[in-house]
Write a protein that holds these residues in place. Structure first.
Motif, PDB file in Angstrom:
ATOM      1  N   SER B 336       0.817  -1.215   0.000  1.00 15.91           N
ATOM      2  CA  SER B 336       0.000   0.000   0.000  1.00 15.91           C
ATOM      3  C   SER B 336       0.853   1.269   0.000  1.00 15.91           C
ATOM      4  O   SER B 336       0.488   2.263  -0.620  1.00 15.91           O
ATOM      5  N   ASN B 337       1.990   1.246   0.674  1.00 16.81           N
ATOM      6  CA  ASN B 337       2.785   2.473   0.788  1.00 16.81           C
ATOM      7  C   ASN B 337       3.216   3.013  -0.581  1.00 16.81           C
ATOM      8  O   ASN B 337       2.942   4.168  -0.905  1.00 16.81           O
ATOM      9  N   PRO B 338       3.862   2.208  -1.427  1.00 17.83           N
ATOM     10  CA  PRO B 338       4.282   2.761  -2.723  1.00 17.83           C
ATOM     11  C   PRO B 338       3.123   3.133  -3.625  1.00 17.83           C
ATOM     12  O   PRO B 338       3.209   4.112  -4.366  1.00 17.83           O
ATOM     13  N   LEU B 339       2.026   2.371  -3.567  1.00 14.76           N
ATOM     14  CA  LEU B 339       0.887   2.739  -4.421  1.00 14.76           C
ATOM     15  C   LEU B 339       0.284   4.061  -3.967  1.00 14.76           C
ATOM     16  O   LEU B 339      -0.129   4.886  -4.777  1.00 14.76           O
ATOM     17  N   SER B 340       0.246   4.262  -2.662  1.00 14.33           N
ATOM     18  CA  SER B 340      -0.244   5.532  -2.137  1.00 14.33           C
ATOM     19  C   SER B 340       0.661   6.678  -2.578  1.00 14.33           C
ATOM     20  O   SER B 340       0.185   7.744  -2.985  1.00 14.33           O
ATOM     21  N   VAL B 341       1.965   6.434  -2.522  1.00  9.96           N
ATOM     22  CA  VAL B 341       2.945   7.470  -2.885  1.00  9.96           C
ATOM     23  C   VAL B 341       2.859   7.793  -4.378  1.00  9.96           C
ATOM     24  O   VAL B 341       2.823   8.961  -4.778  1.00  9.96           O
ATOM     25  N   ILE B 342       2.792   6.771  -5.193  1.00  7.48           N
ATOM     26  CA  ILE B 342       2.783   6.964  -6.652  1.00  7.48           C
ATOM     27  C   ILE B 342       1.509   7.658  -7.125  1.00  7.48           C
ATOM     28  O   ILE B 342       1.508   8.412  -8.091  1.00  7.48           O
ATOM     29  N   THR B 343       0.399   7.416  -6.426  1.00  5.17           N
ATOM     30  CA  THR B 343      -0.868   8.015  -6.847  1.00  5.17           C
ATOM     31  C   THR B 343      -1.167   9.321  -6.110  1.00  5.17           C
ATOM     32  O   THR B 343      -2.270   9.864  -6.226  1.00  5.17           O
ATOM     33  N   GLY B 344      -0.212   9.808  -5.334  1.00  2.00           N
ATOM     34  CA  GLY B 344      -0.373  11.138  -4.726  1.00  2.00           C
ATOM     35  C   GLY B 344      -1.271  11.201  -3.516  1.00  2.00           C
ATOM     36  O   GLY B 344      -1.852  12.237  -3.218  1.00  2.00           O
ATOM     37  N   LEU B 345      -1.389  10.095  -2.797  1.00  2.27           N
ATOM     38  CA  LEU B 345      -2.180  10.142  -1.563  1.00  2.27           C
ATOM     39  C   LEU B 345      -1.309  10.403  -0.338  1.00  2.27           C
ATOM     40  O   LEU B 345      -1.824  10.558   0.767  1.00  2.27           O
ATOM     41  N   GLY B 346      -0.020  10.419  -0.523  1.00  3.05           N
ATOM     42  CA  GLY B 346       0.845  10.664   0.625  1.00  3.05           C
ATOM     43  C   GLY B 346       2.298  10.554   0.237  1.00  3.05           C
ATOM     44  O   GLY B 346       2.632  10.335  -0.934  1.00  3.05           O
ATOM     45  N   GLU B 347       3.153  10.714   1.247  1.00  2.00           N
ATOM     46  CA  GLU B 347       4.596  10.562   1.044  1.00  2.00           C
ATOM     47  C   GLU B 347       5.096   9.367   1.844  1.00  2.00           C
ATOM     48  O   GLU B 347       4.558   9.059   2.921  1.00  2.00           O
ATOM     49  N   HIS B 348       6.148   8.756   1.327  1.00  2.00           N
ATOM     50  CA  HIS B 348       6.817   7.710   2.088  1.00  2.00           C
ATOM     51  C   HIS B 348       7.447   8.347   3.320  1.00  2.00           C
ATOM     52  O   HIS B 348       8.020   9.432   3.247  1.00  2.00           O
ATOM     53  N   GLY B 349       7.309   7.675   4.460  1.00  3.86           N
ATOM     54  CA  GLY B 349       7.891   8.189   5.694  1.00  3.86           C
ATOM     55  C   GLY B 349       8.509   7.078   6.511  1.00  3.86           C
ATOM     56  O   GLY B 349       8.493   5.909   6.111  1.00  3.86           O
TER      57      GLY B 349
END
Lengths: 89, 507
Positions: B336-349
């Motif tokens: 979920s983390n990279p898909l969220s990052v790639i689609t602009g829902l958040g940043e990796h932290g």
């Protein structure tokens, strides 16, 4: 927001009343200090009530202290500086 | 003398002009940039109504550096992969409420009791290890049909019926959620009646989906197309116990194929290559509930997300089917983390499992749940609001982790938890959590500084500064600690006035 408006409005009104009564010349940087003091006062009150609404009590008091002290110091300094200005002719 | 003209000297005027110019320059540098008319008529750069300081980046160029050549599709999510102790094991070790345990070992459960008692003096583990009786009761109430699981014994017509066993006996699975979706008899498709499918531009389709998602209770929506790189965020095989069909042993192949219709067999999830549009969405948790989690497991905030949003996925699958297209539930089949990052829902932290959302921090459940569809959807780009850089100097979550499983220090290409989480070295420059040993305890999620709501102006001011001036990040992290934002006593939850669902639905 009610308390923020009330507090800032009251201080602002009193300041203007005092200025008119004093009939003093005010330099641009004295206006600037006054503006910063007003913003700091606004910040102190807004942060206090905002943080209480967020259930962050310590943050509310610490922020109130920081911004409040800045507002008070700048306000008093500006007041004394303006008080020392020459009166308008 | 009466002054009727300006007393401003030429020098003062020029000084003022310089200050005004500097101010305008600062605003221009931090404001969103307009590129061309196409951009204006497309989705726009802020479809999710992010705050003004959130900047958009190019596709596949998020704030976390990714080595696309080294990246490879992982075999499976090895989350929950260690053997589970029995309730008797917990009882023998002195852990109360053996049936309430989630993923922790008996030793981890005992460590969590100590941790919470020290963090919140006066906290009582209660009769089940999850805290006070009201929190424990809401925990269990919210677990009803969590993850789409059919209930075991429940009352039906005055009798105790094991629904799960009845469905398994009929050839069904342990969950109502599934790869292909319910496809209920009532969900009719236009093409079955000789009517045309819904036809819209990718931008219209995105807005259509976003409105449907928000109607059903989610907040923000993202999209990206699958290509030779982004496909690597999907697993090769399904892990045991993750996503839908939690009762299965796992091991089914996840295959992208040149077929027209998706299908599922005993050993394969077959995905048509034309289902190349990844749709992600945020599943918000109660803010106060999240930061008041305590005890051996996460909390009702988490369980209710898993109860509500899994059902929401079914609704979305049926909705998209009703438009005439396919919609595949990929729960448990991707990171979920990279898909969220790639689609602009958040940043990796640093926390690495949940991406950090610009408005809600880590109070989303696994920020970025994903579906695949053949409905053409306009993409959303990665975003930058300074979270990745902030994590470099913050580390509050890693310090709070009772088991030291969150990676400390600066971001790295090396994966110190590779032996545990199975991810190869050098894939991205970020942080990893040892997800195999992580018991999904209540702690880290409530500590992130980006969780703060915007009732005090200071949070938006800090976030805006963080985005543009990272040199203050260390100071802000220290202030976060000093001001005691973050986790709060569990018992206070019951005295707080809260919005519906525990979060501001207007955001």
């Amino acid at each position: 927001m009610y308390f923020i408006g009330l507090a800032v409005g009251a201080v602002f009104a009193l300041s203007i009343y005092w200025l008119i009564k004093q009939n003093k010349k005010i330099t641009w940087w004295q206006w600037l200090i006054a503006l910063i003091a007003t913003i700091a006062l606004f910040a102190a009150v807004q942060h206090f009530y905002g943080s209480l609404a967020e259930n962050d009590t310590k943050a509310a008091w610490v922020g109130m202290g920081i911004f409040g002290i800045i507002a008070v110091i700048l306000g008093v300094v500006d007041w004394r500086l303006i008080a020392g200005n020459k009166e308008k002719v | 003398m009466n002054i009727s003209h300006s007393t401003l000297s030429r020098r003062d005027f020029m000084k003022g002009l310089g200050l005004a110019g500097a101010g305008l320059g600062a605003v221009a540098a931090s404001a969103p940039v307009f590129h061309d008319v196409d951009e204006l008529t497309s989705l726009g750069s802020n479809v999710n109504k992010y705050p003004w300081y959130v900047k958009e980046r190019d596709f596949k160029n998020p704030t976390v550096e990714i080595d696309w050549d080294t990246l490879e599709r992982p075999n499976a999510n090895n989350f929950k992969s260690h053997p589970r102790p029995s309730a008797a094991d917990f009882t023998a070790a002195g852990v109360v409420g053996g049936n309430m345990t989630d993923l922790e070992t008996p030793a981890e459960a005992l460590a969590l009791y100590d941790y919470c008692e020290k963090e919140f003096p006066g906290w009582d583990k209660g009769y089940a290890g999850a805290g006070d009786i009201r929190s424990t009761a809401l925990d269990n109430a919210c677990k009803f049909m969590m993850m789409g699981q059919w209930p075991a014994e429940i009352y039906q017509g005055g009798k105790r019926i094991n629904v799960r066993n009845a469905i398994l006996a009929a050839g069904g699975t342990a969950t109502f959620s599934s790869f292909l979706g319910p496809q209920a008899a009532t969900t009719i498709r236009p093409q079955d009646f000789g009517a045309a499918k819904w036809q819209g531009t990718p931008e219209e389709n995105f807005k259509t989906l976003r409105n449907a998602f928000r109607f059903l209770g989610c907040q923000d929506v993202g999209c990206a197309e699958i290509d030779n790189d982004t496909v690597k965020f999907f697993h090769k095989i399904k892990g045991a116990g993750s996503g839908f069909n939690t009762g299965e042993a796992g091991g089914k192949q996840i295959a992208f194929k040149d077929i027209d219709e998706a299908y599922e067999t005993a050993d394969e999830y077959a995905i048509p290559n034309k289902c190349k549009y990844i749709i992600t969405f945020t599943a918000r948790q109660s803010f106060e509930g999240t930061r008041r989690q305590a005890g051996i497991t996460e909390s009702f905030s988490v369980w209710y997300c898993y109860a509500r949003y899994v059902k929401m996925i079914c609704h979305m699958q049926e909705f998209i089917r009703g438009l005439g297209y396919q919609c595949l539930n990929m729960s448990g089949l991707y990171f979920s983390n990279p898909l969220s990052v790639i689609t602009g829902l958040g940043e990796h932290g640093r926390m690495s499992s949940p991406a950090i959302h610009p408005k809600n921090g880590t109070t989303n459940r696994a920020n970025g749940w994903a579906l695949l569809t053949d409905l053409p959807v306009a993409p959303t780009n990665p975003i930058d609001f300074g979270a990745y850089k902030f994590c470099e100097t913050c580390g509050i979550c890693a310090d709070a982790c009772p088991f030291g499983l969150i990676q400390k220090g600066e971001s790295t290409w090396e994966n110190p938890a590779a032996a545990k989480n199975g991810l190869a070295q050098g894939q991205f420059k970020g942080w990893r959590t040892n997800n195999t040993d992580c018991p999904h305890c209540p702690t880290c999620q409530g500590t992130c500084p980006f969780n703060s709501t915007s009732q005090s102006f200071i949070h938006d001011m800090v976030k805006a500064t963080t985005t543009n001036l990272p040199m203050f990040n260390g100071f802000f992290a220290n202030m976060e600690r000093f001001m005691e934002y973050g986790r709060k006593p569990q018992w206070e939850f019951w005295d707080i006035e809260q919005p519906t669902y525990g979060f501001d639905t207007t955001a």
